[in-house]
Design a protein around this motif. Structure first.
Motif, PDB file in Angstrom:
ATOM      1  N   ALA A  28      23.976  -7.586  -5.975  1.00  0.00           N
ATOM      2  CA  ALA A  28      23.417  -6.527  -5.486  1.00  0.00           C
ATOM      3  C   ALA A  28      22.104  -6.774  -4.681  1.00  0.00           C
ATOM      4  O   ALA A  28      21.525  -7.448  -5.203  1.00  0.00           O
ATOM      5  CB  ALA A  28      23.198  -5.434  -6.454  1.00  0.00           C
ATOM      6  N   VAL A  29      21.948  -5.955  -3.592  1.00  0.00           N
ATOM      7  CA  VAL A  29      20.607  -6.262  -2.819  1.00  0.00           C
ATOM      8  C   VAL A  29      20.166  -4.997  -2.720  1.00  0.00           C
ATOM      9  O   VAL A  29      20.850  -3.797  -2.424  1.00  0.00           O
ATOM     10  CB  VAL A  29      21.296  -6.633  -1.314  1.00  0.00           C
ATOM     11  N   LEU A  30      18.973  -4.680  -3.100  1.00  0.00           N
ATOM     12  CA  LEU A  30      18.392  -3.456  -3.035  1.00  0.00           C
ATOM     13  C   LEU A  30      16.885  -3.429  -2.167  1.00  0.00           C
ATOM     14  O   LEU A  30      15.753  -3.974  -2.476  1.00  0.00           O
ATOM     15  CB  LEU A  30      17.810  -3.049  -4.691  1.00  0.00           C
ATOM     16  N   PRO A  31      17.280  -2.771  -1.025  1.00  0.00           N
ATOM     17  CA  PRO A  31      15.965  -2.991  -0.038  1.00  0.00           C
ATOM     18  C   PRO A  31      15.090  -1.675  -0.399  1.00  0.00           C
ATOM     19  O   PRO A  31      15.384  -0.760  -0.714  1.00  0.00           O
ATOM     20  CB  PRO A  31      16.761  -2.602   1.212  1.00  0.00           C
ATOM     21  N   GLY A  32      13.811  -2.183  -0.169  1.00  0.00           N
ATOM     22  CA  GLY A  32      12.756  -0.943  -0.231  1.00  0.00           C
ATOM     23  C   GLY A  32      12.538  -0.269   0.966  1.00  0.00           C
ATOM     24  O   GLY A  32      12.998  -0.546   2.100  1.00  0.00           O
ATOM     25  N   ALA A  33      11.368   0.485   0.958  1.00  0.00           N
ATOM     26  CA  ALA A  33      11.101   1.133   2.077  1.00  0.00           C
ATOM     27  C   ALA A  33      10.079   0.519   3.210  1.00  0.00           C
ATOM     28  O   ALA A  33       9.502  -0.787   2.650  1.00  0.00           O
ATOM     29  CB  ALA A  33       9.939   2.330   1.740  1.00  0.00           C
ATOM     30  N   ASP A  34      10.394   0.522   4.648  1.00  0.00           N
ATOM     31  CA  ASP A  34       9.419   0.115   5.315  1.00  0.00           C
ATOM     32  C   ASP A  34       8.146   0.404   5.139  1.00  0.00           C
ATOM     33  O   ASP A  34       7.696   1.576   5.078  1.00  0.00           O
ATOM     34  CB  ASP A  34      10.251   0.387   7.128  1.00  0.00           C
ATOM     35  N   VAL A  35       7.176  -0.633   5.565  1.00  0.00           N
ATOM     36  CA  VAL A  35       5.844  -0.308   5.738  1.00  0.00           C
ATOM     37  C   VAL A  35       5.293  -1.033   7.095  1.00  0.00           C
ATOM     38  O   VAL A  35       5.675  -1.938   7.563  1.00  0.00           O
ATOM     39  CB  VAL A  35       5.228  -1.187   4.568  1.00  0.00           C
ATOM     40  N   THR A  36       4.766  -0.082   7.791  1.00  0.00           N
ATOM     41  CA  THR A  36       4.080  -0.568   8.999  1.00  0.00           C
ATOM     42  C   THR A  36       2.662  -0.639   9.086  1.00  0.00           C
ATOM     43  O   THR A  36       1.885   0.222   8.512  1.00  0.00           O
ATOM     44  CB  THR A  36       4.639   0.551  10.223  1.00  0.00           C
ATOM     45  N   MET A  37       1.964  -1.741   9.338  1.00  0.00           N
ATOM     46  CA  MET A  37       0.849  -1.930   9.705  1.00  0.00           C
ATOM     47  C   MET A  37       0.095  -2.447  11.021  1.00  0.00           C
ATOM     48  O   MET A  37       0.976  -3.152  11.514  1.00  0.00           O
ATOM     49  CB  MET A  37       0.308  -3.290   8.676  1.00  0.00           C
ATOM     50  N   PRO A  38      -0.939  -1.708  11.489  1.00  0.00           N
ATOM     51  CA  PRO A  38      -1.411  -2.035  13.018  1.00  0.00           C
ATOM     52  C   PRO A  38      -2.168  -3.314  12.695  1.00  0.00           C
ATOM     53  O   PRO A  38      -2.470  -4.152  11.705  1.00  0.00           O
ATOM     54  CB  PRO A  38      -2.573  -1.050  13.051  1.00  0.00           C
ATOM     55  N   VAL A  39      -2.025  -4.077  13.993  1.00  0.00           N
ATOM     56  CA  VAL A  39      -2.645  -5.362  14.100  1.00  0.00           C
ATOM     57  C   VAL A  39      -3.991  -5.269  15.058  1.00  0.00           C
ATOM     58  O   VAL A  39      -3.621  -4.937  16.221  1.00  0.00           O
ATOM     59  CB  VAL A  39      -1.559  -6.386  14.648  1.00  0.00           C
ATOM     60  N   PRO A  40      -5.136  -5.633  14.394  1.00  0.00           N
ATOM     61  CA  PRO A  40      -6.041  -5.521  15.352  1.00  0.00           C
ATOM     62  C   PRO A  40      -6.068  -6.489  16.598  1.00  0.00           C
ATOM     63  O   PRO A  40      -5.486  -7.500  16.520  1.00  0.00           O
ATOM     64  CB  PRO A  40      -7.242  -5.710  14.309  1.00  0.00           C
ATOM     65  N   SER A  41      -6.705  -6.021  17.749  1.00  0.00           N
ATOM     66  CA  SER A  41      -6.590  -6.927  18.808  1.00  0.00           C
ATOM     67  C   SER A  41      -7.194  -8.129  18.869  1.00  0.00           C
ATOM     68  O   SER A  41      -8.312  -8.489  18.115  1.00  0.00           O
ATOM     69  CB  SER A  41      -6.995  -6.265  20.149  1.00  0.00           C
ATOM     70  N   GLY A  42      -6.603  -9.216  18.973  1.00  0.00           N
ATOM     71  CA  GLY A  42      -6.951 -10.726  18.713  1.00  0.00           C
ATOM     72  C   GLY A  42      -6.741 -11.167  17.626  1.00  0.00           C
ATOM     73  O   GLY A  42      -6.753 -12.539  17.312  1.00  0.00           O
ATOM     74  N   GLU A  43      -6.298 -10.449  16.591  1.00  0.00           N
ATOM     75  CA  GLU A  43      -5.885 -11.047  15.043  1.00  0.00           C
ATOM     76  C   GLU A  43      -4.618 -11.525  15.454  1.00  0.00           C
ATOM     77  O   GLU A  43      -3.635 -11.219  15.996  1.00  0.00           O
ATOM     78  CB  GLU A  43      -6.010  -9.680  14.208  1.00  0.00           C
TER      79      GLU A  43
END
Length: 389
Positions: free
Chosen positions: A330-345
């Motif tokens: 069985a495959v149990l996917p979790g919820a999507d997490v979106t994170m910003p990427v600071p400029s130049g990082e």
């Protein structure tokens, strides 16, 4: 450049002919013993030796009397077979004299029954730059037909033709072009020479390269035409009548193969996320236990690190934690997490939580979907070398 003979300005390679001697007298009508060249050529057919001797006479006359204008009636052949250009008359420029001389030389060569003689003379005239060059080239072209040992005999033959021509004229034969009695063999008709047909065509390097290119294009087009037509027809049918495509061109949906669940007490199955470790601007994805370890039947915290290419100007990344049951498949996917990427990082991280089922062996991996699909190496609970209960 060939050496010129000091006597007549001709190439030293041409046979040096003795001065003409009086030939055997031929009976002829009274009233002069010469005939103009135009009339003689219109009624007589010359051998290569006769034509070459008359051409030699013309070049000698040009050498000693350059600058005189040659007219139709100013060139005569005496009863001794000697060609003479009349000294009296108008004078012209060297260009005029060269043009008239070329015309007279071509007329003599055209009256020769050997076509090669006319071709050699015409080619040498076409290549001449001026009057002196014309004399040199034409003399060299007919040198092969000149034999000093037979000059007297050839001169006598020309004298015979002159006498016969005068007898024909005295009998009332017209003097127009090719009219009246002819001295040529019965049934012979003078050939109409066309300089275009005698010209030797040679392709230049540029013309040869263009010809080879065109031939290559034609061969390539013939070779590729059937395949191109087939592809064009298939594309046309796909665009206008997709339902009529052959069955072999249609791909049926295929379900992924099912992984059989390991039997109780057997080693847990390996895990394959199906995604690469890096893709596009995502250069690396890692997942580690936030508290150092985790156990089955509990809530587990994991730290997810996502590294990106700073040159790609990525503004955000999206990831999720997925649990793979190594015993049941069985495959149990979790919820999507979106994170910003600071400029130049070039790296961002976050903490995620997943519930681990009890009485089984699992693997947990972090999967990214934005900006590209990639996956971390899985972490195992309780361990990588576990067995299924």
């Amino acid at each position: 450049m060939p050496e010129l003979s000091p006597r007549n300005g001709l190439p030293s390679s041409a046979p040096v002919l003795p001065p003409p001697e009086p030939s055997e007298r031929v009976d002829e009508p009274a009233g002069g013993g010469e005939v103009d060249l135009h009339t003689l050529l219109s009624m007589a057919l010359l051998t290569p030796a006769q034509a070459a001797l008359l051409i030699d006479d013309v070049t000698r006359q040009l050498a000693v009397g350059r600058g005189r204008f040659i007219g139709d009636r100013s060139v005569t052949v005496s009863r001794d077979g000697q060609l003479t250009i009349a000294g009296a008359g108008d004078t012209g420029t060297e260009r005029d004299v060269t043009s008239e001389a070329a015309r007279v030389l071509r007329a003599i060569a055209a009256a020769c029954h050997d076509r090669s003689c006319a071709e050699r003379v015409d080619e040498s005239i076409s290549e001449a730059a001026d009057l002196a060059d014309l004399s040199r080239r034409v003399s060299g072209a007919v040198a092969v037909d000149l034999d000093p040992s037979t000059v007297d005999r050839t001169r006598h033959q020309i004298a015979t033709l002159v006498a016969a021509t005068r007898r024909s004229l005295s009998d009332g034969a017209p003097t127009g072009e090719a009219a009246g009695a002819s001295l040529a063999p019965a049934g012979w008709l003078p050939s109409v020479e066309n300089p275009w047909h005698r010209r030797k065509w040679r392709l230049s390097k540029r013309q040869f390269a263009v010809a080879v290119t065109v031939i290559g294009l034609i061969v390539g087009a013939v070779w590729a035409a059937p395949g191109a037509w087939t592809q064009l027809r298939l594309g046309w049918n796909t665009l206008l009548a997709p339902e009529s495509q052959p069955a072999q061109d249609q791909i049926s949906p295929v379900s992924p193969p099912e992984t059989p669940a390991p039997a109780p007490g057997s080693p847990a199955a390996p895990v394959n996320t199906g995604l690469p470790g890096s893709a596009g601007p995502v250069t690396d994805v890692t997942a580690t236990f936030a508290n150092g370890n985790c156990a089955v039947g509990q809530q587990c915290l994991l730290r997810v690190d996502v590294r990106v290419d700073p040159r790609a100007n990525v503004s955000a990344v999206t990831w999720k934690l997925t649990v793979y049951d190594r015993c049941t498949g069985a495959v149990l996917p979790g919820a999507d997490v979106t994170m910003p990427v600071p400029s130049g990082e070039q790296e961002v991280y976050g903490i995620g939580s997943v519930a681990v089922p009890a009485d089984t062996a699992v693997a947990i991996a972090a999967l990214t979907s934005v900006p590209a699909a990639a996956a971390s190496d899985p972490v195992y609970v309780p361990a990588e070398n576990s067995t299924c209960p």
